[in-house]
Write an enzyme that holds these catalytic residues in place. Structure first.
Site, mmCIF file in Angstrom:
data_model
loop_
_atom_site.group_PDB
_atom_site.id
_atom_site.type_symbol
_atom_site.label_atom_id
_atom_site.label_comp_id
_atom_site.label_asym_id
_atom_site.label_seq_id
_atom_site.Cartn_x
_atom_site.Cartn_y
_atom_site.Cartn_z
ATOM 1 N N CYS A 113 0.819 -1.225 0.000
ATOM 2 C CA CYS A 113 0.000 0.000 0.000
ATOM 3 C C CYS A 113 0.846 1.265 0.000
ATOM 4 C CB CYS A 113 -0.957 -0.012 1.181
ATOM 5 S SG CYS A 113 -1.851 -1.559 1.315
ATOM 6 N N HIS A 237 -3.147 6.737 2.764
ATOM 7 C CA HIS A 237 -3.613 5.484 2.171
ATOM 8 C C HIS A 237 -4.979 5.160 2.762
ATOM 9 C CE1 HIS A 237 -4.165 1.416 1.091
ATOM 10 N NE2 HIS A 237 -3.838 0.926 2.264
ATOM 11 N N ASN A 267 -10.250 -0.692 0.482
ATOM 12 C CA ASN A 267 -8.791 -0.551 0.447
ATOM 13 C C ASN A 267 -8.269 -1.088 -0.884
ATOM 14 O OD1 ASN A 267 -6.033 -0.896 0.766
ATOM 15 N ND2 ASN A 267 -6.172 -1.669 2.865
HETATM 16 O O1 UT7 Z 1 -3.702 -1.707 3.504
HETATM 17 C C1 UT7 Z 1 -2.943 -2.457 4.380
HETATM 18 C C2 UT7 Z 1 -3.091 -1.936 5.668
HETATM 19 N N1 UT7 Z 1 -4.196 -2.588 6.348
HETATM 20 C C3 UT7 Z 1 -4.800 -1.954 7.320
HETATM 21 O O2 UT7 Z 1 -4.512 -0.807 7.556
HETATM 22 C C4 UT7 Z 1 -5.801 -2.678 8.184
HETATM 23 C C5 UT7 Z 1 -5.640 -2.247 9.606
HETATM 24 N N2 UT7 Z 1 -6.571 -2.920 10.513
HETATM 25 C C6 UT7 Z 1 -7.888 -2.618 10.528
HETATM 26 O O3 UT7 Z 1 -8.359 -1.808 9.755
HETATM 27 C C7 UT7 Z 1 -8.752 -3.277 11.571
HETATM 28 O O4 UT7 Z 1 -7.922 -3.929 12.505
HETATM 29 C C8 UT7 Z 1 -9.768 -4.296 10.973
HETATM 30 C C9 UT7 Z 1 -10.857 -3.561 10.217
HETATM 31 C C10 UT7 Z 1 -9.049 -5.255 10.044
HETATM 32 C C11 UT7 Z 1 -10.434 -5.094 12.085
HETATM 33 O O5 UT7 Z 1 -11.077 -4.228 13.008
HETATM 34 P P1 UT7 Z 1 -10.947 -4.480 14.571
HETATM 35 O O6 UT7 Z 1 -11.758 -3.458 15.246
HETATM 36 O O7 UT7 Z 1 -9.461 -4.503 14.872
HETATM 37 O O8 UT7 Z 1 -11.620 -5.889 14.751
HETATM 38 P P2 UT7 Z 1 -10.995 -7.234 15.312
HETATM 39 O O9 UT7 Z 1 -10.051 -7.812 14.312
HETATM 40 O O10 UT7 Z 1 -10.481 -6.968 16.692
HETATM 41 O O11 UT7 Z 1 -12.260 -8.131 15.421
HETATM 42 C C12 UT7 Z 1 -13.308 -7.841 16.334
HETATM 43 C C13 UT7 Z 1 -14.405 -8.878 16.157
HETATM 44 C C14 UT7 Z 1 -13.897 -10.335 16.146
HETATM 45 O O12 UT7 Z 1 -14.879 -11.112 16.797
HETATM 46 P P3 UT7 Z 1 -14.659 -11.609 18.317
HETATM 47 O O13 UT7 Z 1 -13.395 -12.404 18.273
HETATM 48 O O14 UT7 Z 1 -14.534 -10.346 19.121
HETATM 49 O O15 UT7 Z 1 -15.896 -12.391 18.586
HETATM 50 C C15 UT7 Z 1 -13.872 -10.699 14.701
HETATM 51 O O16 UT7 Z 1 -14.061 -12.069 14.464
HETATM 52 O O17 UT7 Z 1 -15.031 -8.684 14.871
HETATM 53 C C16 UT7 Z 1 -15.064 -9.935 14.185
HETATM 54 N N3 UT7 Z 1 -15.008 -9.666 12.756
HETATM 55 C C17 UT7 Z 1 -16.098 -9.469 11.989
HETATM 56 N N4 UT7 Z 1 -17.408 -9.461 12.292
HETATM 57 C C18 UT7 Z 1 -18.269 -9.199 11.303
HETATM 58 C C19 UT7 Z 1 -13.887 -9.575 11.970
HETATM 59 N N5 UT7 Z 1 -14.268 -9.310 10.710
HETATM 60 C C20 UT7 Z 1 -15.620 -9.231 10.696
HETATM 61 C C21 UT7 Z 1 -16.579 -8.988 9.689
HETATM 62 N N6 UT7 Z 1 -17.873 -8.975 10.044
HETATM 63 N N7 UT7 Z 1 -16.226 -8.735 8.417
#
Ligand code: UT7
Length: 310
Positions: A113, A237, A267
């Protein structure tokens, strides 16, 4: 002092629009979760189009706006992690499609990215005063997404952005690039098919991203001997609205100076910054003489920032 100036931009977005509700066909997710955690509302997926075909379409638009002959292009760089072939590069395929000159360097950059920022930085170092380059960011990420992994497949989209840039005598351009040699946080396998999808530790990349943007902005301002107030627009980005808002609040930057279009495209990795630049010009949010800072971060883990006068 000479530096890069953007002459014109262009973008190509594939037609197939995928809403958050459409993503429910693949994984257990919801519009509410995706919007509130990322800000993304729709993304676009290529429908049989190859990466180089999208790149060529964006490049043609940028070249049209530049009003120069294709023979005036002295360098062509494509930022991508989703090229069609190991070789030829996407850049060589664009060269072939557009019949660019055969005596110029034409290559891809893999800095995920941060790729477009790297491409600008390399371009500034390679071009002689008066020369033009064609710089493209293009991704077909839908072919490397695991549509059973809800933590990644909802985030990414396909698209291409391009810019014709010129090294000008009084151009103001500064750039910085860095990387941390990290494979665990964000990984896409190549030849090993089982690992050829995007794997990401979202929380770790989130932490890296906020730090990288803050560092990228502060260091480039120091390098240029300018302050936040001298900057008319910050183009980060486009990965997650929460990442951009977090940095805006922490650095006390004006909200209206933080460009965001990730709600439409998701993204798009290396394509996100040139697509954003093209929309900035199209929406007349920037004009000649304004200064912008663009910051990229992503797989590698890489980061890069640049400050330029438009
Ligand atoms: O371009 C490359 C650079 N990439 C980035 O900059 C990405 C950076 N990271 C992020 O943007 C965020 O960390 C994410 C959007 C990827 C994830 O958000 P988060 O607030 O960190 O969520 P999490 O990974 O901590 O997940 C929270 C919960 C989990 O469930 P439990 O374990 O709490 O029950 C996940 O399983 O959300 C769940 N979850 C979803 N639920 C519904 C993860 N993906 C989804 C989904 N729909 N698509």
């Amino acid at each position: 002092m000479s530096g890069l100036r953007i002459v014109s931009t262009g973008r190509y977005i594939p037609e197939k629009c995928i809403t958050n509700d459409d993503m429910k066909r693949f994984v257990d997710t919801s519009d509410e979760w995706i919007r509130s955690r990322t800000g993304i509302v729709t993304r676009y997926h290529a429908d049989g189009e190859k990466t180089y075909e999208m790149a060529t379409k964006a490049a043609k638009k940028a070249l049209e706006g530049a009003k120069i002959s294709y023979d005036d292009i002295s360098l062509c760089i494509v930022a991508t992690v989703s090229g069609d072939y190991a070789t030829p590069s996407v850049a060589c395929m664009v060269q072939r499609e557009l019949s660019l000159r055969e005596d110029i360097p034409v290559f891809d950059i893999n800095a995920a990215c941060s790729g477009f920022i790297y491409a600008l930085g390399v371009c500034d170092r390679m071009l002689d005063e008066g020369e033009n380059a064609l710089i493209i960011g293009c991704e077909r990420l839908s072919k490397i997404l695991d549509f059973t992994d809800r933590s990644t497949c909802v985030l990414f989209g396909d698209g291409a952005g391009a810019a014709v840039v010129k090294k000008e005598k009084n151009g103001i351009f500064y750039s910085l690039m860095g990387a941390t040699g990290n494979k665990e946080a964000l990984f896409v396998g190549g030849v090993n098919e089982e690992e050829s999808y995007v794997h990401m530790n979202g929380a770790e990349v989130f932490r890296f991203a906020t730090g990288a943007i803050e560092k990228g902005i502060k260091r480039i301002l120091e390098k240029a001997n300018m302050s936040e107030d001298d900057i008319d627009m910050f183009v980060c980005h486009q990965a997650n609205a929460r990442i951009i808002s977090h940095v805006q609040r922490r650095m006390h930057l004006p909200k209206e100076k933080m460009f965001m279009n990730l709600q439409k495209y998701g993204n798009t990795s290396g394509a996100s910054i040139p697509i954003a630049l093209d929309e900035l010009f199209e929406q007349k949010l920037v004009k000649e003489g304004m200064k912008i800072i663009a910051v990229g971060f992503g797989g590698g883990l890489t980061w890069g920032s640049c400050l330029m006068e438009l």
